[in-house]
Design an enzyme around this catalytic site. Structure first.
Site, PDB file in Angstrom:
ATOM      1  N   ASP A 149      -7.929  -5.252  -0.236  1.00  0.00           N
ATOM      2  CA  ASP A 149      -8.405  -6.146  -1.300  1.00  0.00           C
ATOM      3  C   ASP A 149      -8.073  -7.608  -1.070  1.00  0.00           C
ATOM      4  OD1 ASP A 149      -7.506  -3.454  -3.363  1.00  0.00           O
ATOM      5  OD2 ASP A 149      -9.544  -4.172  -3.042  1.00  0.00           O
TER       6      ASP A 149
ATOM      7  N   HIS B 296       0.854  -1.197   0.000  1.00  0.00           N
ATOM      8  CA  HIS B 296       0.000   0.000   0.000  1.00  0.00           C
ATOM      9  C   HIS B 296       0.885   1.242   0.000  1.00  0.00           C
ATOM     10  CE1 HIS B 296      -3.143   2.862   1.067  1.00  0.00           C
ATOM     11  NE2 HIS B 296      -3.976   1.934   0.641  1.00  0.00           N
TER      12      HIS B 296
END
Ligand code: SDX
Length: 392
Positions: free
Chosen positions: A328, A271
């Site tokens: 996700d 991320h």
């Protein structure tokens, strides 16, 4: 830098705006919408309440929420002509491409949603898209299944109605499973906003030219489609399925993910902001166990995912690069247990992110932000003479 312009690829260290909507702390894994902790919202709120808070600034009173929902229901009809656009798509069209097109097409049927300068005009455009978007989401899924296009019921709550429109069959009464409804509420809340991510920045920059809200959202949907962004939730399940087909051999995929010559990345990991853990991934991982348990769904993919996470968290390459599961990584496992087809996973992300995109677009317009127009450092040819084609 050339002393005047500094280049910052991917805007890793560039702030594009000030915003009072969402707070992230990447080191501490903190996420708050309008000051409310994501853990509290995911546990105690429902999606429409959170949508209201993101867009208008505070969690609503019962009256405010009821009026917001009424106004949304009043605007939840999609012009029948839009079905002709949907019909023109091949059945195997990716739903994100269909959804982006239909969202932009809504402008043609709602011209008053374009030139919105007053808060009231913005509000009218907002309740229109909050009402029509879930219908487009359901129709996109129903088209793939060959089901007739429908409208659910005004008697239902916002999320219940999404489920009804997505899953009801022509010849039977659809029973809303409270476990599925609570899981969807939680997932949509967890996806609702995330400050200046790729798709939100897209909505802001397109909206900064005063293109209409629906056109700006259509651009955001396209940005979210990419496998490096929202499309990752579909790519994660495809990766986990491939590992399962390979006999559960996670080591091979870990090696591929670390091989610089191989473009493969471990989907659902890493991320830009979170460098310790993604608080949403923690909540979703816990929910995955609960929802699959409550639904009595045995999915070997969940065990493969947990094994892969454990392996990555102990792998020096991943530890050095602070790569952890993101939002996700586990979400698709729950969507699948709920009966949502894999190609619809990113559409569900878009449904959750809708209020965040709207909130950020509204803040940008109310703040009268200037049109987005970055500069560059030129590295091309110096001045040169034109040559006729016969001389080239
Ligand atoms: C979302 O921004 C948001 O907030 C997004 C989001 C939201 O709510 O809006 O949180 C939603 O998009 C989550 C991310 C979903 N994407 C994926 O899961 C795809 C896989 N992840 C990567 O592509 C990547 O981690 C990104 C895109 C998420 C972040 O990319 P960055 O910040 O540009 O990081 P990078 O590409 O510079 O990587 C740093 C290093 C590199 O290695 P080195 O060149 O330093 O040796 O880490 C490596 C990368 O190769 N790396 C990975 C990896 N992610 C980064 N290596 C293997 N597998 C990965 N997943």
């Amino acid at each position: 830098t050339n002393g005047v312009i500094t280049i910052d690829p991917g805007y890793k260290n560039t702030g594009a705006c000030t915003s009072g909507i969402t707070f992230l702390d990447g080191e501490k894994g903190i996420l708050r919408y309008r000051g409310y902790a994501i853990e509290d919202l995911a546990e105690k709120a429902d999606f429409l309440e959170v949508a209201y808070a993101l867009i208008f600034g505070n969690l609503p009173t019962e009256e405010q929420l009821a009026k917001f929902h009424e106004d949304i229901k009043e605007n939840a009809i999609v012009d029948e002509e839009v079905k002709k656009i949907l019909e023109a798509f091949p059945k195997n069209a990716h739903p994100m491409g269909v959804l982006s097109s239909l969202t932009s097409a809504l402008t043609a049927f709602n011209p008053s949603s374009v030139n919105v300068d007053s808060e009231e005009e913005m509000y009218n455009a907002i309740v229109k898209i909050m009402g029509k978007f879930p219908v487009l989401v359901a129709w996109t899924m129903r088209k793939k299944k060959g089901f007739p296009l429908n409208y659910g019921s005004k008697k239902l709550g916002y999320v219940e109605n999404v489920l009804q429109m997505m899953f009801e069959k022509p010849h039977e009464d659809y029973e809303i499973n409270p476990i599925v409804k609570d899981a969807l509420d939680k997932l949509l809340i967890l996806h609702a906003d995330h400050e200046q991510n790729c798709s939100t920045s897209t909505v802001r920059i397109v909206g900064s030219s005063h293109a209409g809200l629906f056109a700006s959202l259509s651009a955001g949907i396209s940005a979210l489609w990419g496998p490096l962004h929202g499309g990752a939730n579909q790519a994660v399940l495809e990766m986990l399925e491939a590992i399962k087909e390979d006999g559960g051999d996670t080591k091979k995929y870990m090696a591929k993910a670390k091989d610089k010559s191989d473009p493969f990345r471990l989907m659902g990991f890493g991320h830009r902001v979170y460098k310790n853990f993604d608080p949403r991934a923690r909540i979703i991982k816990k929910a995955a166990d609960e929802v699959l348990g409550d639904l009595g769904v045995e999915d070997p993919i969940l065990d493969i995912a947990k094994g892969l996470e454990k392996e990555a968290l102990e792998d020096q390459y991943f530890v050095d690069r602070k790569l952890y599961p993101n939002v996700d990584f586990y979400s698709g496992i729950i969507y699948r247990a709920m009966g949502i087809p894999i190609e619809m996973f990113t559409v569900m992300f878009a449904l959750g992110r809708l209020p965040g995109w709207i909130a950020q677009w509204r803040e940008m317009r109310l703040n009268k932000e200037p049109i987005g127009r970055p500069r560059q450092i030129y590295t091309g040819e110096n001045l040169r003479d034109f040559k006729n084609i016969s001389d080239r």
